[in-house]
Design a protein around this motif. Sequence first.
Motif, PDB file in Angstrom:
ATOM      1  N   ILE A  12       0.840  -1.199   0.000  1.00  0.00           N
ATOM      2  CA  ILE A  12       0.000   0.000   0.000  1.00  0.00           C
ATOM      3  C   ILE A  12       0.875   1.249   0.000  1.00  0.00           C
ATOM      4  O   ILE A  12       0.642   2.188  -0.773  1.00  0.00           O
ATOM      5  CB  ILE A  12      -0.961   0.002   1.216  1.00  0.00           C
ATOM      6  N   ASP A  13       1.894   1.266   0.847  1.00  0.00           N
ATOM      7  CA  ASP A  13       2.787   2.420   0.914  1.00  0.00           C
ATOM      8  C   ASP A  13       3.500   2.654  -0.413  1.00  0.00           C
ATOM      9  O   ASP A  13       3.626   3.798  -0.864  1.00  0.00           O
ATOM     10  CB  ASP A  13       3.817   2.247   2.034  1.00  0.00           C
ATOM     11  N   ALA A  14       3.955   1.578  -1.054  1.00  0.00           N
ATOM     12  CA  ALA A  14       4.650   1.713  -2.340  1.00  0.00           C
ATOM     13  C   ALA A  14       3.710   2.232  -3.423  1.00  0.00           C
ATOM     14  O   ALA A  14       4.087   3.093  -4.225  1.00  0.00           O
ATOM     15  CB  ALA A  14       5.256   0.369  -2.755  1.00  0.00           C
ATOM     16  N   MET A  15       2.477   1.745  -3.438  1.00  0.00           N
ATOM     17  CA  MET A  15       1.516   2.208  -4.447  1.00  0.00           C
ATOM     18  C   MET A  15       1.070   3.638  -4.161  1.00  0.00           C
ATOM     19  O   MET A  15       0.873   4.434  -5.087  1.00  0.00           O
ATOM     20  CB  MET A  15       0.332   1.244  -4.528  1.00  0.00           C
ATOM     21  N   THR A  16       0.930   3.986  -2.894  1.00  0.00           N
ATOM     22  CA  THR A  16       0.589   5.357  -2.520  1.00  0.00           C
ATOM     23  C   THR A  16       1.695   6.314  -2.962  1.00  0.00           C
ATOM     24  O   THR A  16       1.410   7.392  -3.500  1.00  0.00           O
ATOM     25  CB  THR A  16       0.356   5.458  -0.992  1.00  0.00           C
ATOM     26  N   ALA A  17       2.939   5.925  -2.750  1.00  0.00           N
ATOM     27  CA  ALA A  17       4.075   6.756  -3.158  1.00  0.00           C
ATOM     28  C   ALA A  17       4.110   6.971  -4.669  1.00  0.00           C
ATOM     29  O   ALA A  17       4.642   7.979  -5.146  1.00  0.00           O
ATOM     30  CB  ALA A  17       5.387   6.127  -2.684  1.00  0.00           C
ATOM     31  N   ARG A  18       3.533   6.042  -5.419  1.00  0.00           N
ATOM     32  CA  ARG A  18       3.480   6.165  -6.885  1.00  0.00           C
ATOM     33  C   ARG A  18       2.144   6.741  -7.357  1.00  0.00           C
ATOM     34  O   ARG A  18       1.795   6.608  -8.511  1.00  0.00           O
ATOM     35  CB  ARG A  18       3.762   4.807  -7.523  1.00  0.00           C
ATOM     36  N   GLU A  19       1.409   7.373  -6.431  1.00  0.00           N
ATOM     37  CA  GLU A  19       0.194   8.124  -6.761  1.00  0.00           C
ATOM     38  C   GLU A  19      -1.018   7.270  -7.124  1.00  0.00           C
ATOM     39  O   GLU A  19      -1.902   7.713  -7.877  1.00  0.00           O
ATOM     40  CB  GLU A  19       0.459   9.146  -7.870  1.00  0.00           C
ATOM     41  N   ALA A  20      -1.116   6.063  -6.586  1.00  0.00           N
ATOM     42  CA  ALA A  20      -2.304   5.238  -6.818  1.00  0.00           C
ATOM     43  C   ALA A  20      -3.526   5.934  -6.242  1.00  0.00           C
ATOM     44  O   ALA A  20      -3.456   6.572  -5.193  1.00  0.00           O
ATOM     45  CB  ALA A  20      -2.137   3.870  -6.175  1.00  0.00           C
ATOM     46  N   ASP A  21      -4.652   5.806  -6.942  1.00  0.00           N
ATOM     47  CA  ASP A  21      -5.929   6.332  -6.462  1.00  0.00           C
ATOM     48  C   ASP A  21      -6.641   5.319  -5.577  1.00  0.00           C
ATOM     49  O   ASP A  21      -7.370   5.688  -4.653  1.00  0.00           O
ATOM     50  CB  ASP A  21      -6.856   6.646  -7.642  1.00  0.00           C
ATOM     51  N   GLU A  22      -6.448   4.046  -5.898  1.00  0.00           N
ATOM     52  CA  GLU A  22      -7.163   2.962  -5.222  1.00  0.00           C
ATOM     53  C   GLU A  22      -6.367   1.677  -5.380  1.00  0.00           C
ATOM     54  O   GLU A  22      -5.489   1.583  -6.231  1.00  0.00           O
ATOM     55  CB  GLU A  22      -8.559   2.783  -5.825  1.00  0.00           C
TER      56      GLU A  22
END
Length: 189
Positions: free
Chosen positions: A107-117
């Motif tokens: 989750i943290d890695a995807m959040t850092a790459r600007e994931a919306d969901e």
Amino acid sequence: MSAPNADQLRYVQYDGREEERWLPAIRQLISKDLSEPYSIYVYRYFLYQWGDLCYMALDNESKLIGVIICKLEPHRSGTFRGYIAMLAVQEAWRGQGIASKLVKLAIDAMTAREADEIVLETETSNTASLRLYERLGFLRSKRLHRYYLNGNTAFRLVLFLKEGTALKGSMMDYDQPMPPIVPTDEQAF
């Protein structure tokens, strides 16, 4: 022999340069627990393109204890969607927070790459998995009848990372009721 201790584990990002070392262990671990028989090409599809979103839990002898495999790409709904494809932890190590730690890293890695969901599917009968994801904020968005090859039904779960994401794109994607279609005079049959 003493019980395994999750405090002794190391969490590392998958490194594609070490495929020969890790891919056989990943396949073996996942094939024990997941109901889908994935080919080597499915693993490579995820690991070649999104290895930086995949994490492993290793014991003090660098043996694979757990793994999470993910991807992140634009979705037809207009969102930048993360996807958790596979998560597995060796049975002897379960119940110690390892899966939670792996999911949080992803989750943290995807959040850092600007994931919306972030979305995933899990069998409706997999109560441990449902508890894990729902504890981390995932919501049930859709029931997928006979989704798996074994005929089992799945829930699609979604974690909205940005405000307004649920309003983007097709509401059908989140299993929301659609308003009734009422034809105007010009559209009457």
